[in-house]
Write a protein that holds these residues in place. Structure first.
Motif, PDB file in Angstrom:
ATOM      1  N   GLY A   1       0.370  -0.897   0.120  1.00  0.00           N
ATOM      2  CA  GLY A   1       0.015  -0.091   0.172  1.00  0.00           C
ATOM      3  C   GLY A   1       0.936   1.260   0.006  1.00  0.00           C
ATOM      4  O   GLY A   1       0.286   2.622  -0.061  1.00  0.00           O
ATOM      5  N   ASP A   2       1.815   1.126   0.241  1.00  0.00           N
ATOM      6  CA  ASP A   2       2.802   2.439   0.362  1.00  0.00           C
ATOM      7  C   ASP A   2       4.269   2.428   0.648  1.00  0.00           C
ATOM      8  O   ASP A   2       4.543   1.084   1.006  1.00  0.00           O
ATOM      9  N   ALA A   3       5.266   2.920   0.495  1.00  0.00           N
ATOM     10  CA  ALA A   3       7.066   2.686   0.986  1.00  0.00           C
ATOM     11  C   ALA A   3       6.908   2.225   2.024  1.00  0.00           C
ATOM     12  O   ALA A   3       6.754   3.402   2.574  1.00  0.00           O
ATOM     13  N   ILE A   4       8.052   1.851   2.678  1.00  0.00           N
ATOM     14  CA  ILE A   4       8.383   1.533   3.822  1.00  0.00           C
ATOM     15  C   ILE A   4       9.429   1.912   4.076  1.00  0.00           C
ATOM     16  O   ILE A   4      10.382   2.100   3.254  1.00  0.00           O
ATOM     17  N   PRO A   5       9.572   2.558   5.144  1.00  0.00           N
ATOM     18  CA  PRO A   5      10.830   3.064   5.198  1.00  0.00           C
ATOM     19  C   PRO A   5      12.261   2.801   5.622  1.00  0.00           C
ATOM     20  O   PRO A   5      11.777   1.321   6.375  1.00  0.00           O
ATOM     21  N   ASP A   6      12.967   2.894   5.660  1.00  0.00           N
ATOM     22  CA  ASP A   6      14.298   2.492   5.695  1.00  0.00           C
ATOM     23  C   ASP A   6      14.183   1.701   6.947  1.00  0.00           C
ATOM     24  O   ASP A   6      14.998   0.595   6.983  1.00  0.00           O
ATOM     25  N   ARG A   7      14.259   2.483   8.069  1.00  0.00           N
ATOM     26  CA  ARG A   7      14.651   2.017   9.335  1.00  0.00           C
ATOM     27  C   ARG A   7      13.814   1.620   9.893  1.00  0.00           C
ATOM     28  O   ARG A   7      13.891   0.821  10.479  1.00  0.00           O
ATOM     29  N   LEU A   8      12.414   1.364   9.310  1.00  0.00           N
ATOM     30  CA  LEU A   8      11.274   0.027   9.340  1.00  0.00           C
ATOM     31  C   LEU A   8      11.497  -1.292   9.384  1.00  0.00           C
ATOM     32  O   LEU A   8      11.755  -2.181   9.620  1.00  0.00           O
ATOM     33  N   LEU A   9      12.363  -0.668   8.168  1.00  0.00           N
ATOM     34  CA  LEU A   9      12.646  -2.218   7.235  1.00  0.00           C
ATOM     35  C   LEU A   9      13.641  -3.195   8.128  1.00  0.00           C
ATOM     36  O   LEU A   9      13.769  -4.276   8.021  1.00  0.00           O
ATOM     37  N   ALA A  10      14.364  -1.947   8.266  1.00  0.00           N
ATOM     38  CA  ALA A  10      16.040  -2.614   8.862  1.00  0.00           C
ATOM     39  C   ALA A  10      14.935  -3.137  10.072  1.00  0.00           C
ATOM     40  O   ALA A  10      16.310  -3.988  10.871  1.00  0.00           O
ATOM     41  N   ALA A  11      14.342  -2.646  11.253  1.00  0.00           N
ATOM     42  CA  ALA A  11      14.252  -3.386  11.942  1.00  0.00           C
ATOM     43  C   ALA A  11      12.836  -4.332  12.074  1.00  0.00           C
ATOM     44  O   ALA A  11      12.908  -5.190  13.530  1.00  0.00           O
ATOM     45  N   LEU A  12      12.646  -4.503  11.311  1.00  0.00           N
ATOM     46  CA  LEU A  12      11.800  -5.687  11.165  1.00  0.00           C
ATOM     47  C   LEU A  12      12.258  -7.528  11.247  1.00  0.00           C
ATOM     48  O   LEU A  12      11.364  -7.975  12.124  1.00  0.00           O
ATOM     49  N   PRO A  13      13.638  -7.842  10.786  1.00  0.00           N
ATOM     50  CA  PRO A  13      13.936  -8.634  11.037  1.00  0.00           C
ATOM     51  C   PRO A  13      14.111  -9.360  12.473  1.00  0.00           C
ATOM     52  O   PRO A  13      14.001 -10.180  13.111  1.00  0.00           O
ATOM     53  N   GLU A  14      14.786  -8.410  13.569  1.00  0.00           N
ATOM     54  CA  GLU A  14      14.513  -8.506  14.756  1.00  0.00           C
ATOM     55  C   GLU A  14      13.621  -8.064  15.429  1.00  0.00           C
ATOM     56  O   GLU A  14      12.738  -9.196  16.750  1.00  0.00           O
ATOM     57  N   LEU A  15      12.089  -7.239  14.730  1.00  0.00           N
ATOM     58  CA  LEU A  15      10.328  -7.868  15.835  1.00  0.00           C
ATOM     59  C   LEU A  15      10.317  -8.975  15.329  1.00  0.00           C
ATOM     60  O   LEU A  15       9.832  -9.863  16.244  1.00  0.00           O
ATOM     61  N   PHE A  16      10.483  -9.729  14.320  1.00  0.00           N
ATOM     62  CA  PHE A  16       9.823 -10.485  13.751  1.00  0.00           C
ATOM     63  C   PHE A  16      10.721 -11.700  13.184  1.00  0.00           C
ATOM     64  O   PHE A  16      11.117 -11.865  12.142  1.00  0.00           O
ATOM     65  N   PRO A  17      11.570 -12.122  14.340  1.00  0.00           N
ATOM     66  CA  PRO A  17      13.057 -13.077  14.382  1.00  0.00           C
ATOM     67  C   PRO A  17      12.893 -14.582  12.704  1.00  0.00           C
ATOM     68  O   PRO A  17      13.463 -15.152  12.480  1.00  0.00           O
ATOM     69  N   LYS A  18      11.833 -14.921  12.998  1.00  0.00           N
ATOM     70  CA  LYS A  18      11.559 -16.028  12.189  1.00  0.00           C
ATOM     71  C   LYS A  18      10.314 -15.786  11.337  1.00  0.00           C
ATOM     72  O   LYS A  18       9.773 -16.948  10.940  1.00  0.00           O
ATOM     73  N   ALA A  19       9.961 -14.611  10.779  1.00  0.00           N
ATOM     74  CA  ALA A  19       9.046 -14.598  10.335  1.00  0.00           C
ATOM     75  C   ALA A  19       9.900 -13.824   8.235  1.00  0.00           C
ATOM     76  O   ALA A  19      10.685 -13.896   8.749  1.00  0.00           O
ATOM     77  N   ARG A  20       9.188 -14.512   7.549  1.00  0.00           N
ATOM     78  CA  ARG A  20       9.597 -14.543   5.850  1.00  0.00           C
ATOM     79  C   ARG A  20       8.471 -12.583   5.695  1.00  0.00           C
ATOM     80  O   ARG A  20       7.877 -12.653   5.756  1.00  0.00           O
ATOM     81  N   LEU A  21       9.154 -11.883   5.340  1.00  0.00           N
ATOM     82  CA  LEU A  21       8.886 -10.554   4.974  1.00  0.00           C
ATOM     83  C   LEU A  21       8.705 -10.873   3.634  1.00  0.00           C
ATOM     84  O   LEU A  21       9.351 -10.821   2.485  1.00  0.00           O
ATOM     85  N   HIS A  22       8.109 -10.278   2.869  1.00  0.00           N
ATOM     86  CA  HIS A  22       7.378 -10.069   1.625  1.00  0.00           C
ATOM     87  C   HIS A  22       6.586  -7.954   1.227  1.00  0.00           C
ATOM     88  O   HIS A  22       6.118  -7.666   2.511  1.00  0.00           O
ATOM     89  N   ASN A  23       7.281  -7.485   0.543  1.00  0.00           N
ATOM     90  CA  ASN A  23       6.397  -6.501  -0.056  1.00  0.00           C
ATOM     91  C   ASN A  23       5.506  -6.941  -1.132  1.00  0.00           C
ATOM     92  O   ASN A  23       6.054  -7.813  -2.442  1.00  0.00           O
ATOM     93  N   VAL A  24       4.246  -6.703  -1.399  1.00  0.00           N
ATOM     94  CA  VAL A  24       3.326  -7.236  -2.454  1.00  0.00           C
ATOM     95  C   VAL A  24       3.109  -6.141  -2.160  1.00  0.00           C
ATOM     96  O   VAL A  24       2.072  -4.936  -2.446  1.00  0.00           O
ATOM     97  N   TYR A  25       3.049  -5.738  -3.976  1.00  0.00           N
ATOM     98  CA  TYR A  25       2.451  -4.822  -4.586  1.00  0.00           C
ATOM     99  C   TYR A  25       1.364  -4.866  -5.637  1.00  0.00           C
ATOM    100  O   TYR A  25       0.984  -5.908  -5.827  1.00  0.00           O
ATOM    101  N   GLY A  26       0.682  -3.819  -5.710  1.00  0.00           N
ATOM    102  CA  GLY A  26      -0.924  -4.107  -6.660  1.00  0.00           C
ATOM    103  C   GLY A  26      -1.988  -3.063  -6.379  1.00  0.00           C
ATOM    104  O   GLY A  26      -1.378  -2.027  -5.841  1.00  0.00           O
TER     105      GLY A  26
END
Length: 528
Positions: free
Chosen positions: A285-310
């Motif tokens: 739905g929108d561009a993800i800020p770099d700082r938030l993107l960098a924090a996601l692997p630590e917040l969700f250590p066992k999750a697969r992360l996907h950018n979905v466009y449409g």
């Protein structure tokens, strides 16, 4: 189903056809939305379908409420395939009402309740809705306008429509986007398999019910037997509430706009927790800020992360799985989903871009609408193949993309974000990206407004981080170090609150030049 039977009879017949109570086999290629839901009602009637504000709804309870709503539809004297409007904040009752329309093969217009009442009245009238409903026997608060002529679909076409969603709109009338049953069913089959959604999955639903994101986190989950944890719209801006829902209900799948993930991250950091139980995270739905993107692997250590466009017109078209080891930067939109075709055209020559290169993106997806309800508003958006190579309906996205050597697509801007300021080409999306790189910026929006001297001038709005004292002048200096002079906003307003949003939750760029008057405590940086 016969159009002469009642809606309630059709719903019960659909339930029987799906095996409730006497069983039947599903389609060979897997069940779609209604068949899948009804199969869950038959096989697992007492399983939890929805959780809302601590209250649980089983599949049987949701089905029975939908049948009650079907009986209500029967009393309206509707013509065959006549659409109805649903105007309600997200709730289990609203989900049941939409399900009733789907089970009865009744097209349902589902606009944002946040739209102005005048726009809502015009939308309902344009769609040919004589009745606007809310859950539990209530009527919607808005009646269709008598001044707008209806543009209903032919009966044969309307019978195949499941949902009528709308594009974003703040001051102008949004476009109505009919989504066919086949398109919705194909999406449900893909999304369920792609993200492992099934009876053992709990999915967080953050988006409003009128968002196309709900095709995944609400409708796919119900079709596949999962459990939907529904975020109360009145609490959607509270990060601690979101965190509590994820932890307490052991949510495993999250799809949300970056703003929601940012709220969740802030709350988790404040409490010193991470979320290892989450297995899939999709942002869209929108561009993800770099700082938030960098924090996601630590917040969700066992999750697969996907950018979905449409977009609403095509539904999801591309997906990119984020590798936490990759350098932080603008996330690619990725590669086409199964069945999706894409063409990139040079915007100057109209020639196809083969291999690496840049251009405007055209797509054709198995999940897309056949066109806007008001065909006069196509404005070359729904087209034939841009090179005349097939007979399919294609969609001109207006997105500018770059294809790299591996075939991955990267979003670089939009054709309507390309403006001239003092004769210099400026991409307002790039200016937003630079602003969002500043560590004290939560979100940013940039727009070009008419100017009697420059032709266009850039205005920007920024929400600064809590406790920050960054000023508009400092942010203009930040931009000046990274952008051409013409791309530095002439007016930059800094506020502590969230920026104004459209009905679909995106920054309302039409309101940015009014920020100084809307927020009297704002700090401005203005060009001399």
């Amino acid at each position: 189903m016969s159009v002469t039977t009642t809606a309630a009879q059709e719903a019960r017949a659909a339930g029987q056809a799906a095996g409730f109570p006497d069983g039947a086999a599903g389609p060979e290629d897997g069940p779609g939305l209604t068949d899948g839901f009804l199969a869950q009602v038959q096989a697992r009637p007492h399983a939890v379908a929805l959780v809302f504000n601590g209250e649980q709804w089983s599949y049987r309870e949701l089905y029975e409420r939908a049948v009650q709503e079907c009986a209500r539809l029967d009393g309206l004297g509707l013509a065959p395939a006549e659409p109805v409007g649903v105007l309600a904040d997200k709730s289990p009752g609203a989900v049941a009402l939409v399900l009733a329309c789907l089970l009865a093969r009744r097209p349902v217009l589902l606009p944002s309740p946040a739209l102005a009442e005048g726009l809502l009245a015009d939308l309902f009238a344009q769609a040919g809705c004589r009745h606007v409903l809310a859950p539990g026997g209530e009527r919607g608060r808005v009646e269709p306008s008598v001044a707008v002529a209806a543009q209903p679909l032919p009966v044969e076409e309307a019978l195949e429509v499941a949902l009528m969603l709308t594009t974003s709109g703040s001051t102008s009338l949004p476009k109505i986007v009919p989504l066919g049953r086949g398109a919705v069913d194909r999406f449900v089959r893909w999304a369920g398999a792609a993200f492992g959604i099934g009876p053992d999955r709990t999915v967080l639903n953050y988006a409003p019910l009128n968002f196309d994101l709900c095709l995944l986190d609400v409708w796919t989950t119900l079709a596949r037997g999962g459990r939907v944890v529904v975020v109360d719209p009145s609490l959607a801006a509270h990060g601690r509430h979101l965190l509590d829902l994820v932890v307490r209900h052991e949510v495993q799948v999250i799809q949300a706009v970056p703003m929601a993930l940012g709220l969740l991250r802030e709350a988790a950091e404040h409490q010193g927790v991470v979320l290892p139980g989450v297995k899939q995270v999709m942002f869209s739905g929108d561009a993800i800020p770099d700082r938030l993107l960098a924090a996601l692997p630590e917040l969700f250590p066992k999750a697969r992360l996907h950018n979905v466009y449409g977009c609403t017109e095509t539904n999801d078209s591309f997906v990119h799985e984020v590798d936490p080891a990759d350098p932080v930067g603008p996330v690619p939109i990725g590669r086409p989903l199964p069945g999706v075709r894409a063409v990139v055209l040079d915007p100057d020559t109209g020639a196809p871009v083969e291999g690496p290169g840049e251009g405007e993106l055209y797509v054709c997806t198995p999940f897309q609408s056949l066109g806007y309800l008001d065909r006069t508003r196509h404005a070359e958006k729904f087209t034939a193949h841009p090179l005349g190579l097939d007979e399919s309906r294609w969609f001109r996205t207006g997105d500018l993309v770059r294809r790299d050597a591996e075939g991955t697509l990267h979003l670089t801007g939009r054709t309507d974000f390309q403006v001239k300021v003092r004769g210099t080409a400026v991409n307002t999306a790039e200016v937003e990206r630079v602003l969002q790189e500043h560590p004290d910026v939560v979100e940013a929006g940039v727009a070009a407004v008419p100017d009697p001297i420059a032709g266009r001038r850039l205005v920007a709005g920024v929400q600064r981080a809590a406790g920050s004292s960054v000023t508009g002048l400092q942010l203009r200096t930040h931009c000046a170090r990274r952008l051409p002079r013409a791309a530095v906003p002439a007016q930059l307003t800094v506020i502590d609150a969230a920026l104004p949003k459209t009905a679909t939750g995106k920054v309302d760029r039409k309101a940015l030049d009014r920020l100084p008057s809307l927020f009297t405590t704002s700090t401005e940086g203005t060009a001399s």
